[in-house]
Design a protein around this motif. Structure first.
Motif, short mmCIF file in Angstrom:
data_model
loop_
_atom_site.label_atom_id
_atom_site.label_comp_id
_atom_site.label_asym_id
_atom_site.label_seq_id
_atom_site.Cartn_x
_atom_site.Cartn_y
_atom_site.Cartn_z
N LEU A 69 41.46 34.47 0.50
CA LEU A 69 42.76 34.86 1.02
C LEU A 69 42.62 35.15 2.50
O LEU A 69 41.56 35.52 2.98
CB LEU A 69 43.27 36.10 0.28
CG LEU A 69 43.57 35.91 -1.22
CD1 LEU A 69 44.00 37.24 -1.83
CD2 LEU A 69 44.66 34.86 -1.43
N PRO A 70 43.70 35.00 3.30
CA PRO A 70 43.62 35.30 4.74
C PRO A 70 43.35 36.77 4.96
O PRO A 70 43.89 37.63 4.25
CB PRO A 70 44.98 34.85 5.27
CG PRO A 70 45.88 34.86 4.08
CD PRO A 70 45.04 34.50 2.90
N LEU A 71 42.53 37.08 6.03
CA LEU A 71 42.18 38.45 6.36
C LEU A 71 43.28 39.06 7.22
O LEU A 71 43.71 38.45 8.21
CB LEU A 71 40.83 38.48 7.11
CG LEU A 71 40.25 39.84 7.41
CD1 LEU A 71 39.91 40.56 6.11
CD2 LEU A 71 39.01 39.70 8.27
N GLN A 72 43.76 40.32 6.88
CA GLN A 72 44.82 40.99 7.61
C GLN A 72 44.38 42.41 7.93
O GLN A 72 43.54 42.99 7.23
CB GLN A 72 46.11 41.03 6.78
CG GLN A 72 46.71 39.66 6.51
CD GLN A 72 48.00 39.73 5.71
OE1 GLN A 72 48.33 40.78 5.16
NE2 GLN A 72 48.73 38.62 5.63
N ILE A 73 44.97 42.96 9.01
CA ILE A 73 44.69 44.36 9.40
C ILE A 73 45.73 45.22 8.73
O ILE A 73 46.93 45.11 9.00
CB ILE A 73 44.73 44.51 10.93
CG1 ILE A 73 43.63 43.65 11.57
CG2 ILE A 73 44.52 45.97 11.31
CD1 ILE A 73 43.61 43.69 13.09
N LYS A 79 31.91 25.07 -18.52
CA LYS A 79 32.93 24.30 -17.82
C LYS A 79 33.16 24.91 -16.45
O LYS A 79 33.12 26.13 -16.29
CB LYS A 79 34.22 24.30 -18.61
CG LYS A 79 34.09 23.59 -19.97
CD LYS A 79 35.41 23.60 -20.73
CE LYS A 79 35.26 22.88 -22.07
NZ LYS A 79 36.55 22.87 -22.84
N PRO A 80 33.41 24.10 -15.41
CA PRO A 80 33.63 24.64 -14.07
C PRO A 80 34.93 25.44 -14.01
O PRO A 80 35.87 25.18 -14.74
CB PRO A 80 33.66 23.40 -13.18
CG PRO A 80 34.04 22.29 -14.10
CD PRO A 80 33.48 22.61 -15.44
N VAL A 81 34.97 26.43 -13.09
CA VAL A 81 36.13 27.33 -12.92
C VAL A 81 36.47 27.36 -11.45
O VAL A 81 35.56 27.47 -10.61
CB VAL A 81 35.83 28.74 -13.46
CG1 VAL A 81 36.99 29.68 -13.17
CG2 VAL A 81 35.54 28.70 -14.96
N ARG A 82 37.79 27.31 -11.16
CA ARG A 82 38.28 27.45 -9.79
C ARG A 82 39.33 28.54 -9.80
O ARG A 82 40.28 28.50 -10.59
CB ARG A 82 38.88 26.13 -9.30
CG ARG A 82 39.31 26.18 -7.85
CD ARG A 82 39.69 24.80 -7.37
NE ARG A 82 40.02 24.84 -5.95
CZ ARG A 82 40.38 23.77 -5.25
NH1 ARG A 82 40.44 22.57 -5.84
NH2 ARG A 82 40.67 23.87 -3.97
N ALA A 83 39.16 29.56 -8.91
CA ALA A 83 40.06 30.73 -8.92
C ALA A 83 40.26 31.19 -7.49
O ALA A 83 39.52 30.81 -6.58
CB ALA A 83 39.49 31.84 -9.78
N ARG A 84 41.32 32.03 -7.33
CA ARG A 84 41.61 32.61 -6.03
C ARG A 84 40.89 33.94 -5.89
O ARG A 84 40.56 34.60 -6.88
CB ARG A 84 43.14 32.81 -5.85
CG ARG A 84 43.91 31.49 -5.72
CD ARG A 84 45.41 31.79 -5.65
NE ARG A 84 45.76 32.64 -4.54
CZ ARG A 84 45.98 32.19 -3.29
NH1 ARG A 84 45.92 30.90 -3.03
NH2 ARG A 84 46.32 33.03 -2.33
N GLU A 85 40.68 34.31 -4.66
CA GLU A 85 40.00 35.57 -4.37
C GLU A 85 40.78 36.71 -5.00
O GLU A 85 42.00 36.78 -4.88
CB GLU A 85 39.89 35.76 -2.85
CG GLU A 85 38.98 36.92 -2.45
CD GLU A 85 38.78 36.98 -0.96
OE1 GLU A 85 37.90 37.73 -0.50
OE2 GLU A 85 39.51 36.25 -0.23
N GLY A 86 40.07 37.61 -5.74
CA GLY A 86 40.71 38.73 -6.41
C GLY A 86 41.00 38.46 -7.87
O GLY A 86 41.23 39.40 -8.64
N ASP A 87 41.02 37.20 -8.30
CA ASP A 87 41.25 36.89 -9.71
C ASP A 87 39.94 37.05 -10.49
O ASP A 87 38.90 37.41 -9.96
CB ASP A 87 41.77 35.45 -9.85
CG ASP A 87 43.17 35.30 -9.23
OD1 ASP A 87 43.79 36.35 -8.99
OD2 ASP A 87 43.55 34.15 -8.97
#
Length: 1940
Positions: A1850-1854, A1770-1778
């Protein structure tokens, strides 16, 4: 010059050894020796220049017996010349001459030449020979001859680099190119060249015919030169070749490593143009005296006459022999050769009256001529042949007939071929008819050519030659005697020019080698063997097609004098039992190594035996141990060397020696049977007497005086030399154990006698008995012995049987029985009855009905769960039958977990508590029947009830962590794993189990304890992800960037304090992590960390960063030092140098080790071989080792803050011409000649240009330019007048001019060298006048008696190069006069006059008359006559009628000799034969008589055997009609019998007798009208023979063998035997006889029957070999193809013919070996191969092979399991880091799967976890990243499933920004660093809003979440605000630049 007649030995003086030429150095002694004999002893005088020599202080004349010598002390140049030794006595005189040559001692090396630089010549090799004192200039000499003779020699390897040559070419000499054999014309120039390799450089010397060239030639005749053909080249140049120069030339090369030689043959063809002076014209000798009166020499007819002429002179004279004014050439009866002493020999063989006349030896050279003469008289015998032999000619392979007549009948004659007596043979047929003696030579060959003699009593001979016409015109000599070391020359002449022929020796082809020369020219073939050895002896054969000629080469060795005997021999008394021998060396001592040989002889015997040899004289002891027997011995001594053995010297007296006996072969115990004889023997080292003892009683030898003989006492004592023996007859049992002893001095040995009873034999049965019985019958095995009471042993299958109720043993008298009351199957087998060494065999077979399995009939499948009881039942057809159980092909063994039960016919296999591993294929085997059970044991799966999903845990260090798992049933096995590895319990990790719960406890968790934990049962797993973190660390101080400035060598400390201790920190400098060293120290003390630079240096400056966790502290460190100054030089330096000089530029700095840079003309220099940079402390140097002009320029030494300048100027030296010193030279040369101009320049590499008349010249074949070191040459090899002009040699700075002028040489006449003598020709003959000029283009003018000669048809003027010819086709009297040839028109031009006389042709006359001839019918008739002049025409007539040539008539002419041959004469050919010429004729009668019928091949005695066929044959001299010969037996005609037949085949008559009987023997004769021959026939009775022999037989065990043979007679009684034992007919042995045939058939053979089978009669014995082999190993039942499903087991089975056999299994050609998955078993003759858990890799061809038997193969096919997807991904959709989890269910459990992400195979570890539970497959991905998005694929077997993974970024931050402001020194690096929120993010660096490009200036670095910007070589222009952008976030830093 001396000449001797040597046909007979008289009293006149005769030289046994002639004086040899002597060559010595000036100031040394010279001695001339000779050896002569005569009766009375001759008086010897020595002469020089015609003056007799007297003894003086410098001249010493010595005589020792036949040896005479002349000693010249301190010889000088006036002593050189020819010395003559003259010997005189009352019988005559003889003289001989030898030349003495005085050589100047070698001069020191000449100084270096310094003049005549226009030309040089190579130095020839100095010759060890006399130098001519004067020389008449030759017309060939020109100015160029002395100016130049060869081009300048190029430097060779040996001249330039001897060390290199010695290393690379060290070794013995070898010929790279040898001299070549040549055939040249007289007067030409000959050059022999060779090239030799080897190092050290070989020494070269040349020989001709075994003599040094300097000994036989004057130095002007030849020249030796080196180097003309390159390195190792040598040349021998012979000028104006002369006839005596022909011979074998050998070039010897030798150095310290060895010696080699190469040879060439030089043949000289005389020039027909060279006028030959007749001996009659030689009126005066060199001394101006007239020719001496000729001597007379008498020889008997048929004997040899030998004349020897010794001639000396230089140049070596040319010698000719003349007879009656005619020149002699070699022939069959005239031999011309030169002997070993240099004498010229003429040998006339078998002298005839026609050989009488004046023989002259004429010699001449350029200095003059001389001659010597002798008158030969032939003394005729009183009795002569009535008709002598006549010369015969015949074609090869034909017959030749020689015939002569003796004065009366009955005179015995003997035939010879030269010195070989001929005997009657198929080759030579000899006949007599009255006074006629005939020799017929059959099948003529080339070697039959020669001289044949018929000799009567009193050595009266008649001589004739047989000429054989064939491909070989002149054959080899029959034998050739050569001294060892001399050259052997063999020559043949063939009819066809350049006909191919080959040479062999003893039938072997002669190999090509430097010692063997094979050459040919036109009709002549020559073989030369150089330096013959003994191995060269043999028969040398020349073959041309089917023609052959041979010569026996005999190599004679120089006889050496053997050594003399020793002196002062004495035989002394030494120690006891020794002989003391002493002697002294021979006087004089031998020249070669020698040894002493001592021999002994026992007194009373004749034989001498060598006992020892020694090399030193003195004293020798001979011990008694060295002699074989005791006795008195004498000794003798001799000296032995390589030259032979001296006479023996006998030692006076004798000595008694006793040998010491030692046992060579000792006594041995003897074991015999009662009544047999016993023999004891031993061998001693020597023959001594001994005594035998039996039980201590002495046994007397035969002939002993004490008591009766040993023979009467039952023993025999014998001795044969050192062999002693004792024979005890008819031993008794009570003698067993008796001790036998032998004693003699020094020997005491004993042995034991063992006597045994006679063995017991088995009377019945004689053969193997086979018994078959059925259960339970009684079986009785009976064996009858030869006597009762003997012990009997019974065996079954090799084991001795024991008596019991089931097996009873009985003995009754001689009968023994084994009884089996009730036979059972176990009673079957082979029974053996053994009595002593005899055996009886019984084969017992017990039969019973076969057993069957009643139930189950089909395959049974049993399924059970774990722990249940499983029972497998099998019912048999009867009870008591053994049953075998197998599991998966292996025999099962009873245990607690497997029970076997038998109850009557029922058999059970019980598994009380079944386990899954107990499942498999069970087989119950009873007899040949099988029952199969498939057992499957399963158990319920163990499931994990909690947790159901993966657990994610987070903990802080030191916390307690508990991981809990609950299973579906208690007692299940659980395993814990961490990161794929099974965990081990410890204090830091505790495992707990309580009922259904299982726990993993971490009492105090650590950072390293984080990871993935798995709780796994057999069927399920639970996953725990544990993350352990620490509290974040912070840097307390410093908070801002720290700037530190320090001076060089100061101590710098950077400090950093953290929020907590124990946290590791990372120090970096300019973005690179630092490493601790002596120059950089890192310290930690609690939360404090320091970086220390103990002694800072400028390069230590930069940006330092201390990083702890995610925090960093920045330090800018600047290290400075005082500027470097140049102390020297202060000002600019100018340097001037000459080319190739060394230039050094030096600079001194204010501080050592300061870096400097050197520049030339603004460019930095690079170090090379031509420019070297050096540093030593503060000093720096630039060195130009060999400055060149291009090296000049401005050099700068840059030391950073200071510089030094150098101006370098390099000049070039002038190119000068050193020699010649003059700048203009005038040179005069003759044309044509060689011109060489040379200059020497400086420097060596200076380039020159050559000009001629202002134009630059180029090298060509006519103009060669050379350069060697400083020398430059221009060479004109063949300068011509047009080559004259001005030649200029020019360098860059100087020039030299050569004015070359060329003038032609005056024309000279080269040949003939002296004024021509009168030339007389007959009218009509051709006339040729010839001369040779020095120049080919010179014109000549011919005149006759002052008038110019005009050309016409009969007179021709011709020019051929330098030769000028006047040719007259047919001379006329008008052509007589003086012919003048003038070179040029000038009156003073040279001219040459030829006086010519033309005579009228002589009147034709008959020189010899025809001879009457009587021949037999069928023979050839030959008539000869001689006419003068030779060209006169002659006609042959028979009975007045002209005889035209035909097949029967042959006419020929050879000069003045004319021959008529009538072939196959008939009776009608009788009549008058006439030879008719102009004005004369001669007639002779031809009488042809009827041919006699003679027997050429006569009857021979014959022996034959009764029943054979016989043929007796004769051969007659001609073919006759039927009945021309008659056959008789015993003087009576042959009986009328069909067995007798007469056959005629041409001249061969045969009598054939078929099946000869004894009555046919007797005397058989064959008669003709003219001859009779008889022979005896002996017939012996027919003997018994074998027509067809026995043949060896090989059979298989249990088979039969048949032996057959056929004899020549029937009714023969014979005996068959095997292994020496007679065979009798029986069940297994059949013997039959049918007429001549005898046969033997042996059946039921065993291995023990192998042996020899023989058939024997009274007169013959025939044998054959019987070999019985085992049953061949074979595969009875082969493998079967199998098919199996993947994962199942399979078994291959085959059956062999034998139980014991080695077997190998292989798959696809690769041998298999047992493993956990592969089992190999042997069940009796069955072989099993079991494969478990089959996979696709197991598919293939399996083979079973055993021994040499044929292998069996089978194919295994593995079917794949069909796998399908039950539950798709089954397809999976997740956020970066999960995390993300994927699951897929397939239809088959246990199938391995494969996961892919974006086409890339995923493997467990890190962020990827893969799990399989039965048919469920799972994939867990943690810490997802944006780039993880893509397609997820799963594959298990052929099942596939795929889906999509989407990861939202996720947005890249310094997270950590660089300092807001940063200061950097000029020239340093600046580093800016940021940390972003995640790895893989992209950042941008900008300056003033513009993106910075990567390159040498800006360097971008990324490492995880850290990104850096490195700015190299910071300059003030780099100041500004730098910005780092990461997504929407950014950070700015202001960069400031300060000057250093």
């Amino acid at each position: 010059m001396a000449m001797e007649g040597m046909g007979v030995l008289g009293g006149a003086p005769r030289f046994l050894r002639f004086p040899r030429p002597v060559q010595v150095l000036r100031g040394t002694d010279a001695i001339l020796r000779c050896c002569l004999t005569g009766c009375p002893p001759p008086t010897v005088l020595w002469e020089k220049d015609g003056q007799q020599l007297e003894a003086s202080s410098r001249l010493c004349l010595q005589t020792e017996g036949a040896e005479h010598s002349l000693l010249v002390r301190e010889a000088g140049v006036p002593d050189a010349g020819v010395y003559v030794c003259r010997a005189q006595n009352s019988s005559g005189e003889a003289y001989a001459a030898a030349a003495l040559t005085i050589q100047e001692p070698p001069a020191p090396s000449p100084p270096e030449r310094s003049s005549d630089w226009a030309q040089e010549s190579p130095s020839p090799i100095p010759l060890q020979g006399p130098l001519p004192t004067s020389r008449t200039p030759s017309p060939l000499d020109t100015a160029s001859t002395f100016l130049s003779s060869a081009p300048a020699q190029a430097p060779t390897l040996s001249q330039e680099s001897p060390d290199l040559l010695s290393e690379s070419l060290e070794g013995p000499p070898m010929f790279l190119e040898g001299p070549q054999s040549q055939w040249v014309q007289q007067g030409e120039e000959v050059i022999l060249t060779c090239q030799v390799g080897g190092w050290p450089e070989p020494a070269i010397h040349w020989e001709k015919d075994g003599r040094l060239l300097e000994e036989i030639w004057e130095s002007s005749h030849f020249c030796l030169t080196n180097g003309l053909t390159g390195a190792g080249g040598h040349e021998l140049r012979i000028r104006g070749i002369r006839l005596p120069d022909a011979g074998v030339y050998v070039c010897h090369a030798s150095n310290t490593h060895g010696h080699v030689l190469a040879a060439a043959l030089l043949q000289i063809q005389p020039s027909w143009e060279t006028p030959r002076s007749s001996p009659q014209h030689s009126q005066r000798d060199p001394a101006g005296q007239g020719p001496p009166a000729p001597k007379s020499f008498w020889v008997s007819e048929g004997k040899h006459a030998k004349f020897r002429c010794y001639v000396t002179g230089k140049p070596e004279p040319e010698t000719e022999w003349h007879w009656e004014g005619q020149p002699l050439s070699p022939g069959r009866r005239r031999l011309l050769y030169r002997d070993r002493d240099g004498g010229f020999v003429l040998k006339v063989l078998y002298c005839q009256p026609a050989d009488c006349g004046l023989y002259i030896c004429a010699a001449r050279n350029t200095a003059g001529h001389t001659l010597s003469a002798v008158q030969l008289h032939v003394r005729e015998p009183r009795v002569r042949f009535s008709v002598p032999l006549e010369n015969v000619e015949g074609e090869e392979h034909e017959d030749a007939v020689l015939e002569c007549q003796v004065p009366s009948r009955g005179i015995i004659t003997t035939w010879y071929r030269e010195d070989q007596r001929l005997l009657p043979s198929p080759k030579y047929e000899m006949g007599e008819a009255g006074v006629v003696r005939r020799l017929i030579i059959h099948d003529l060959e080339a070697d039959d050519d020669g001289i044949y003699l018929c000799e009567m009593r009193g050595r009266v001979r008649t001589v004739a030659t047989v000429a054989v016409r064939g491909p070989i015109k002149r054959r080899l000599p029959r034998k050739l005697d050569v001294l060892e070391g001399e050259n052997a020359v063999l020559s043949v002449e063939v009819r066809e020019a350049k006909a191919p022929g080959h040479w062999t020796r003893d039938g072997q082809e002669l190999p090509a080698s430097p010692r063997i020369i094979q050459t040919n020219s036109n009709h002549t073939h020559i073989l030369v063997l150089v330096g013959v050895t003994r191995q060269d002896a043999g028969v040398v054969t020349f073959s041309l097609g089917s023609s052959h000629t041979s010569s026996r080469l005999r190599v004679k060795c120089v006889k050496q004098v053997p050594p003399g005997p020793p002196v002062a021999v004495e035989l002394g008394a030494g120690r006891s039992n020794t002989a003391l021998l002493s002697w002294k060396p021979p006087v004089p001592a031998p020249d070669t190594a020698y040894t002493y040989r001592i021999e002994r002889q026992e007194v009373g015997t004749d034989a001498w035996v060598q006992c020892l040899t020694t090399e030193a004289a003195g004293v020798v002891e001979v011990p008694g141990d060295s002699v074989p027997n005791e006795g008195d011995y004498r000794f003798r001594l001799s000296v032995v060397s390589e030259h032979g053995q001296s006479p023996h010297m006998l030692f006076p007296g004798s000595v008694h020696l006793v040998p010491t006996a030692r046992v060579q072969r000792g006594l041995q115990d003897v074991c015999v049977q009662e009544g047999d004889d016993a023999t004891f023997s031993l061998d001693l080292s020597t023959s001594v007497k001994g005594i035998w003892f039996l039980k201590g009683t002495e046994l007397k030898a035969v002939g002993s005086e004490a008591g009766p003989s040993g023979e009467a006492q039952g023993y025999l004592v014998q001795q044969e030399g050192p062999h002693h023996s004792l024979l005890l007859r008819a031993t008794r049992l009570q003698d067993s154990g008796a001790l036998i002893t032998f004693q003699c001095p020094g020997v005491h040995v004993s042995a034991m006698l063992h006597v045994q009873e006679p063995p017991v034999r088995i009377v019945l049965p004689q053969e193997k008995v086979s018994i078959e019985a059925v259960i339970p019958e009684q079986i009785v095995l009976t064996c009858e012995l030869s006597r009762a009471g003997a012990p009997v042993h019974w065996y079954k299958d090799g084991l001795e049987v024991e008596e019991s109720e089931a097996l009873v043993l009985e003995n009754e008298g001689p009968q023994c029985r084994l009884v089996i009351p009730a036979a059972q199957p176990q009673h079957g087998g082979e029974f053996v009855c053994k009595v002593g060494e005899d055996l009886a065999f019984f084969m017992v077979t017990i039969k019973e009905p076969p057993v069957r399995i009643i139930s189950p009939q089909d395959k049974v499948s049993v399924a059970a769960e774990s722990l249940e009881e499983v029972v497998l039942r099998c019912e048999l057809s009867r009870a008591g039958v053994p049953v075998h159980w197998y599991k998966d092909g292996m025999v099962v063994k009873e245990s607690e977990t497997l029970v076997l039960e038998t109850e009557g016919p029922h058999c059970h296999l019980i598994l009380p508590v079944a386990q899954p591993q107990d499942g498999g294929k069970f087989v119950c085997k009873a007899g040949d029947d099988l029952a199969v059970f498939n057992v499957t044991i399963t158990e319920p799966p163990v499931r994990i009830t909690q947790p159901q999903d993966e657990m994610f845990l987070t903990a802080v260090t030191s916390e307690r962590v508990v991981l809990m798992c609950q299973v579906s049933r208690p007692g299940a096995l659980v395993g814990w794993y961490k990161n794929g590895m099974e965990v081990e319990e410890s204090n830091d990790l505790v495992l707990e189990s309580e009922g259904l719960q299982h726990r993993l406890v971490l009492p105090s968790v650590r950072l390293q304890d984080g990871g993935e934990f798995v709780c796994s049962t057999r069927d399920d797993s639970a996953f725990f992800t544990l993350t352990v973190t620490d509290p974040p660390v912070r840097i307390i101080s410093p908070q801002d960037v720290v700037n530190i400035a320090a001076l060089s060598s100061e101590r710098v400390v950077l400090k950093c304090e953290l929020s907590q201790a124990g946290v590791p920190v990372c120090w970096s400098k300019d973005g690179l992590e630092v490493e601790e060293s002596k120059a950089l120290v890192l310290e930690s003390e609690g939360p404090h960390h320091r970086l220390i630079l103990p002694v800072s240096k400028p390069q230590d400056g930069g940006e330092f960063v201390c990083k702890a966790g995610e925090d960093s502290a920045f330090f800018n460190v600047t290290i400075t030092e005082p500027p470097v100054r140049i102390l020297f030089p202060k000002d600019e330096v100018s340097v001037t140098a000459v080319s190739s000089e060394r230039v050094v530029l030096m600079c001194e700095l204010s501080r050592a080790e300061a870096p400097v840079r050197w520049y030339k003309d603004g460019l930095e220099v690079e170090e090379s071989e031509a420019l070297v940079l050096e540093s030593e402390g503060p000093h720096h140097r630039l060195v130009l080792p060999a400055a060149q002009p291009q090296d000049g320029g401005e050099f700068v030494c840059d030391a950073g803050n200071d510089s030094a300048f150098f101006i370098v100027t390099v000049t070039v030296p002038p190119e000068r011409i050193v020699r010649p010193s003059a700048r203009f030279l005038q040179l005069q040369f003759r044309s044509p000649s060689r011109v060489e101009l040379r200059c020497e320049v400086a420097p060596v590499g200076a380039r020159v240009c050559w000009y001629k008349d202002g134009l630059e010249v180029e090298a060509s074949e006519d103009l060669k330019l050379g350069a060697e070191g400083p020398v430059r040459t221009l060479t004109l090899p063949h300068a011509r007048p047009q080559d004259a002009g001005e030649y200029v040699c020019e360098t860059r700075d100087e020039a030299v001019s050569f004015d070359v002028r060329l003038a032609e040489s005056p024309v000279q006449f080269l040949l003939p060298e002296e004024a021509p003598s009168l030339l007389s020709v007959s009218a009509g003959e051709p006339l040729v006048l010839s001369c040779e000029l020095s120049r080919a283009s010179a014109p000549v003018f011919w005149s006759l008696n002052g008038s110019p000669v005009q050309e016409d048809e009969n007179l021709e003027l011709r020019s051929e190069g330098t030769r000028r010819l006047l040719l007259i086709q047919a001379a006329h009297p008008s052509h007589a006069g003086n012919y003048t040839c003038q070179a040029g028109t000038h009156p003073a031009a040279p001219s040459l006059t030829f006086p010519v006389q033309v005579t009228e042709p002589p009147q034709v006359k008959l020189v010899s008359e025809l001879t009457p001839l009587t021949i037999q019918e069928g023979d050839d008739a030959t008539f000869r006559c001689e006419v003068s002049p030779p060209d006169a025409e002659l006609t042959w007539l028979l009975n007045g009628t002209s005889v035209p040539p035909s097949s029967r008539v042959e006419t020929s002419q050879n000069g003045p000799n004319h021959t008529l041959i009538l072939r196959g004469c008939r009776i009608s050919d009788s009549g008058m034969v006439t030879a008719q010429t102009k004005g004369a004729e001669t007639t002779a009668r031809l009488h042809v008589r009827e041919a006699e019928l003679l027997f050429l091949r006569r009857l021979q005695d014959a022996r034959t055997e009764e029943g054979q066929d016989l043929c007796m044959e004769v051969e007659t001299s001609r073919v006759g009609g039927k009945g021309i010969v008659s056959w008789f037996r015993g003087g009576k005609p042959l009986p009328e019998d069909d067995r007798f037949s007469v056959v005629q085949d041409g001249r061969v008559h045969r009598l054939i007798i078929r099946k000869v009987t004894v009555s046919d023997q007797g005397i058989y004769s064959c008669k003709s009208h003219h001859d009779r021959t008889q022979a005896r026939l002996l017939v012996r009775p027919e003997q018994l023979k074998v027509r067809h022999h026995l043949q060896d037989v090989v059979v298989i065990e249990g088979g039969s063998a048949t032996f057959q043979l056929e004899l020549s007679q029937s009714g023969v009684i014979g005996e068959w035997a095997r292994g020496g034992v007679r065979l009798e007919p029986g069940r297994n042995c059949q013997i039959t006889v049918q007429g001549h045939n005898h046969s033997l058939v042996l059946s039921d053979l065993g291995l023990a029957d192998t042996g020899t089978v023989s058939f024997t009669t009274d007169t013959l014995r025939c044998t054959a070999r019987l070999e019985v082999k085992e049953v061949p190993l074979a595969i009875v039942k082969g493998l079967q193809d199998l098919e199996v499903t993947e994962g199942d087991s399979v078994t291959f089975e085959c059956e062999l013919s034998r139980i014991q056999a080695d077997l190998t299994w292989d798959k696809d050609g690769r041998e298999l070996s047992p493993s956990p998955r592969l089992r190999i078993q042997a069940l009796g003759s069955r072989r099993l191969l079991q494969l478990r858990h089959c996979s696709s890799a197991d598919a293939g061809t399996y083979r079973c092979s055993v021994g040499n038997a044929q292998a069996t193969t089978a194919r295994l096919t593995v079917r794949k399991r069909e796998v399908s997807v039950l539950l798709e991904l089954k397809p999976v959709r997740a956020r970066e880091g999960d995390g993300a989890t994927f699951k897929c269910t397939v239809s088959e459990p246990g199938i391995p799967g494969c996961w892919l992400l974006g086409g890339r195979v995923l493997r467990p570890g890190g962020r990827v976890r893969i799990r399989q539970e039965g048919n469920l497959h799972s994939l867990m991905l943690s810490e997802l990243q944006a780039e993880d998005s893509g397609e997820i694929q799963f594959q298990a077997g052929q099942a596939k499933s795929s889906t999509q993974l989407e990861v939202e970024a996720l947005p890249l931050q310094i997270c950590r920004k660089p300092p807001r402001e940063k200061t950097v020194l000029t020239g340093r690096r600046a580093a800016l660093e940021v940390t972003v929120s995640r790895a893989g993010g992209h950042v941008r660096w900008l300056l003033g809003g513009v993106d910075l490009p990567p390159g040498p200036k800006y360097e971008f670095r990324s490492h995880g979440v850290t990104h850096s910007l490195i700015i190299h070589n910071v300059q003030p222009t780099d100041e500004g605000t730098y910005c780092c952008q990461a997504g929407e976030d950014s950070a700015n830093t202001n960069l400031l630049v300060e000057s250093s």
